[in-house]
Design an enzyme around this catalytic site. Structure first.
Site, PDB file in Angstrom:
ATOM      1  N   CYS A  24     -52.826   1.628  18.350  1.00  0.00           N
ATOM      2  CA  CYS A  24     -51.926   0.883  17.530  1.00  0.00           C
ATOM      3  C   CYS A  24     -50.719   1.766  17.150  1.00  0.00           C
ATOM      4  CB  CYS A  24     -52.707   0.334  16.014  1.00  0.00           C
ATOM      5  SG  CYS A  24     -51.903   0.306  14.864  1.00  0.00           S
TER       6      CYS A  24
ATOM      7  N   CYS B  92     -39.526   1.718 -18.152  1.00  0.00           N
ATOM      8  CA  CYS B  92     -38.815   2.957 -17.605  1.00  0.00           C
ATOM      9  C   CYS B  92     -39.312   3.478 -16.314  1.00  0.00           C
ATOM     10  CB  CYS B  92     -38.859   3.994 -18.566  1.00  0.00           C
ATOM     11  SG  CYS B  92     -38.693   5.772 -17.704  1.00  0.00           S
TER      12      CYS B  92
ATOM     13  N   CYS C 175     -50.553   2.829  13.482  1.00  0.00           N
ATOM     14  CA  CYS C 175     -51.450   3.532  13.005  1.00  0.00           C
ATOM     15  C   CYS C 175     -51.313   5.093  13.486  1.00  0.00           C
ATOM     16  CB  CYS C 175     -52.983   2.987  13.738  1.00  0.00           C
ATOM     17  SG  CYS C 175     -53.449   1.384  13.498  1.00  0.00           S
TER      18      CYS C 175
ATOM     19  N   CYS D 199     -40.845   6.712 -15.758  1.00  0.00           N
ATOM     20  CA  CYS D 199     -42.072   6.626 -16.530  1.00  0.00           C
ATOM     21  C   CYS D 199     -43.280   6.187 -15.846  1.00  0.00           C
ATOM     22  CB  CYS D 199     -41.935   5.977 -17.896  1.00  0.00           C
ATOM     23  SG  CYS D 199     -40.697   6.537 -19.158  1.00  0.00           S
TER      24      CYS D 199
END
Length: 798
Positions: free
Chosen positions: A590, A702, A593, A705
């Site tokens: 894949c 925020c 992947c 934050c």
């Protein structure tokens, strides 16, 4: 090291085992014939970046919908060649395509847009047809400008009108400077990262590069004369004025060291080379020939003795006679063109030492050598510039020589040299060498030689291919015609210097050693494999030394647990109540992947000690993945700490799969270690309490934050037991934050307990990195502890 699981050479979305035969059929041809990108552009697999651009431009001008408005298929036809170009111009995508065909590109399906016909006519690849201008990309740039030659580089954008205004002048300037310095061009539209790294913020930006010198930006007007005057400042070669007092000594000294002289005699009759032309020649011939001039109006007797009656330029090779009776060996040049003079002089310079079969082994055992292998006479097309190799490699103590394979074919056969080649021998005999597979031009050979002698990459063959040695080996299986292979080689050299003593590095040419490559099931180039006794690990990352080093580090200290059905049940499903796991369900074939794999390992190292990271090969353990209802690859799941009300796992649905994004998502599931503080608890516990505190002042709305929140939890866990951690919502408690002097979010402050009530302002911490803050806090706590231990002195002692 744990052995990696076998790889299947295809890529795509989730499919059942029943489709394996179709996948294997596609593998046999690597790419489907009707969609072959090389065929669409009419180029070979060996095509360079410039050849790819040139081929695409030619087709774009012919097939563009703007020029084929009556063709209903014009749009679709153009999309096909545009897609082919977008893939082949990118080294990483090109490698995936060569290895897996279009199946390997399923995570890179963006496209469907293209420019107007005028863009391809006027703005695209504007310097690709100019032989004097070298278009540099990200892979070539650093090697080129550090080769020792002088480079003047034009960083431009194809959409910049000033760049187009400069183009005709830049072409004229390049022709004027040809042979004296390298004139380069970087398309910042195609190489944004390179231009950003070099600090380019306006177009065109012109920079002068020379080894040992910081790049110098040009700010003058953009006329050819101004560019020439600026460039000539950096030609540090000197032109010596010869006269009666220094002539004999200067000539004899140079001859004694094997250096000839190019002298311009300026007399009353005839044309004399200008001072600028003489300086150009001095730069072009630097290290090979001394350049001087003589004023015959003041040195008449000396010119008469040399039988010089009119202005002329002559080359005096070492040992040439200087009397008017005999001009043996002297080459008189009947041209005023610097390039023509340069070509004639270079043609008369002695060639490199020709090694013999009887001496070559001894010579290569004691010194570093760059050897040019030939078969009979050298080709007339070989550039005279290569004679500069000796001078440019002198600082690296690399000697330069030739070897004719027709005189000793067995030696060349043992070295797997079957055509004219260049190789570096590192001073340890015939076994320790590396063959150059790049461009056969001066700056590329110089860059290769400098890299190779200081690295630990060797050329492999049947006699030295790693078997069951105790030492691990990294082997790069490649084909010389493959551009991604050539791009990888310098990165291997860089990595080999970092891992010297831990890992051996070798390259194997699959066009020469087809049997060995077939034995190891090599289906695409480059394929890079680590052999550690019976364990074999294939590298799937990007072509960079940094990611190779990360790959090796992860092999030595695995950060990801390779899970089986048994260990998945025992360690994940039956995990301890405090354990958190992240698991990647993947298939080796894949493409997404494969792209995730290096980021997954990088993330695992970043989460070390906080969250355990694992992976499950769903090709190998299909029944387990089916049982777990895995619907596509890769499937990323987080298994949190166990609680009655929690879900069994959370699936990652984010768009970005880089290490930092995955880490940020995972940390959001860590149990909170910090305390949510109120104004009362901030006063009672932090300001009046007897503990050290670190406090995060934040606002819920925020963004920074929110990003910092999981980092603060790592900090809280790291300093737990020594420093308490708390959080204050400044939207809910604005007066508390105001009293603490908070002016921005997030703000981190430290409140140490030192025997008295703490100040509300605390000590601000100017970092948002958990590790950095933790080291700072623990050092402060230790310092406070040591101060308390010191005995107090009596007042009488003061």
């Amino acid at each position: 090291m744990e052995p990696l699981f076998p790889k299947r050479k295809c890529n795509g979305s989730f499919r059942r085992i029943a489709s394996v035969s179709l996948v294997l059929l596609c593998l046999l041809s690597l790419v489907c014939p009707d969609q072959d990108f090389y065929g669409l552009l009419g180029i070979s697999k060996e095509a360079t970046s410039r050849e790819i651009r040139q081929a695409f431009k030619k087709l774009a001008l012919k097939l563009h919908p703007d020029k084929n408005q009556n063709d209903p298929d014009a749009h679709e036809n153009f999309l096909k060649i545009n897609r082919a170009y977008e893939v082949l111009k990118d080294e990483d995508l090109r490698k995936k395509y060569d290895k897996y065909g279009e199946k390997g590109l399923e995570d890179h399906q963006e496209g469907g847009r293209y420019e107007s016909w005028n863009y391809y006519r006027y703005d695209f690849g504007i310097y690709d047809d100019d032989p004097e201008i070298i278009t540099l990309d990200r892979r070539e740039f650093d090697a080129a400008v550090s080769s020792g030659e002088l480079w003047f580089v034009n960083f431009y954008s194809p959409r910049c009108s000033h760049c187009h205004d400069l183009a005709p002048t830049w072409r004229q300037f390049a022709k004027e400077m040809d042979g004296l310095m390298r004139i380069g061009a970087v398309n910042c539209g195609d190489n944004r990262m390179l231009c950003r790294m070099k600090g380019i913020n306006s177009y065109p930006s012109l920079y002068m590069y020379k080894s040992g010198m910081n790049p110098v930006k040009y700010f003058g007007d953009r006329s050819k004369e101004s560019l020439v005057n600026f460039a000539m400042q950096y030609v540090t070669s000197t032109v010596i004025e010869l006269w009666t007092g220094n002539f004999v000594n200067s000539i004899e000294t140079a001859f004694a060291s094997g250096t000839g002289w190019l002298i311009t005699f300026c007399a009353a009759h005839g044309d004399c080379l200008t001072s600028q032309t003489r300086l150009k020649l001095a730069g072009m011939l630097e290290g090979l020939v001394n350049v001087g001039w003589m004023d015959c109006s003041t040195q008449g007797e000396l010119c008469d003795n040399l039988d010089i009656s009119s202005s002329t330029t002559a080359y005096f090779p070492p040992g040439a006679t200087l009397t008017n009776n005999d001009k043996g060996g002297v080459l008189f040049l009947n041209t005023l063109d610097a390039r023509e003079i340069y070509q004639e002089v270079m043609q008369h310079l002695p060639d490199f030492e020709m090694m013999s079969a009887s001496t070559v082994k001894d010579r290569l055992a004691h010194h570093r050598w760059l050897i040019l292998f030939q078969f009979g006479q050298t080709s007339k097309s070989e550039a005279h510039d290569l004679k500069k190799l000796r001078f440019l490699l002198k600082a690296e103590h690399i000697q330069v020589g030739r070897f004719d394979c027709l005189t000793a074919p067995q030696i060349c056969n043992d070295l797997y040299v079957y055509e004219p080649s260049v190789a570096v021998f590192k001073g340890r005999g015939l076994e320790d060498y590396e063959i150059h597979h790049g461009k056969k031009i001066l700056y590329d050979i110089v860059a290769f030689a400098k890299e190779s002698v200081n690295s630990h990459v060797i050329t492999l063959g049947p006699q030295n291919f790693p078997g069951k040695e105790k030492e691990p080996w990294l082997v790069d299986f490649f084909a010389p015609w493959c551009p991604p292979c050539r791009a990888l080689l310098p990165e291997l050299r860089k990595a080999s210097k970092q891992l010297y003593g831990q890992l051996k590095f070798g390259t194997l040419d699959c066009t020469v050693h087809e049997g060995i490559c077939n034995m190891h099931n090599i289906r695409a180039y480059p394929t890079t494999v680590v052999f550690n006794q019976s364990n074999v690990h294939e590298y799937e990352g990007h072509h960079s030394a940094e990611q190779i080093l990360e790959f090796i580090e992860d092999l030595m200290n695995p950060s990801v647990v390779s899970l089986t059905p048994e260990t998945f049940s025992e360690l994940v499903k039956k995990r301890k109540s405090n354990d958190i796991w992240m698991v990647d369900f993947y298939a080796p074939w894949c493409g997404p992947c494969q792209a995730l794999m290096p980021e997954w390992k990088r993330m695992a190292r970043m989460l070390n000690g906080l969250i355990t990271v694992g992976s499950i090969d769903c090709q190998k353990y299909f029944s387990l993945c089916h049982q777990e209802k895995v619907q596509g690859y890769p499937e990323i799941r987080l298994f949190p700490q166990k609680s009655v009300s929690s879900y069994q796992y959370y699936s990652y649905t984010g768009w970005h799969r880089d290490a930092h994004s995955l880490r940020r998502w995972a940390l959001g599931y860590l149990p909170q270690v910090s305390l949510d503080l109120t104004p009362q608890s901030f006063t009672d516990k932090v300001l009046n309490g007897k503990d050290h505190w670190v406090v995060d002042f934040y606002a819920p709305w925020c963004g920074p934050c929110q990003n910092f929140a999981p980092e603060f939890e790592i900090l809280a866990k790291t300093v737990k037991g020594k420093v308490k951690a708390g959080k204050i919502d400044c939207q809910a408690y604005p007066h508390t934050c105001q009293s603490a002097g908070i002016r921005a979010y997030p703000t981190v402050k430290f409140y140490p307990h030192q025997g008295a009530k703490k100040n509300a302002f605390g000590e601000q911490i100017d970092s948002h990195d958990a590790k950095t803050i933790a080291e700072l806090l623990l050092a402060k706590v230790e310092d406070i502890k040591n101060k308390r231990k010191k005995p107090s002195r009596n007042k009488d002692e003061l």
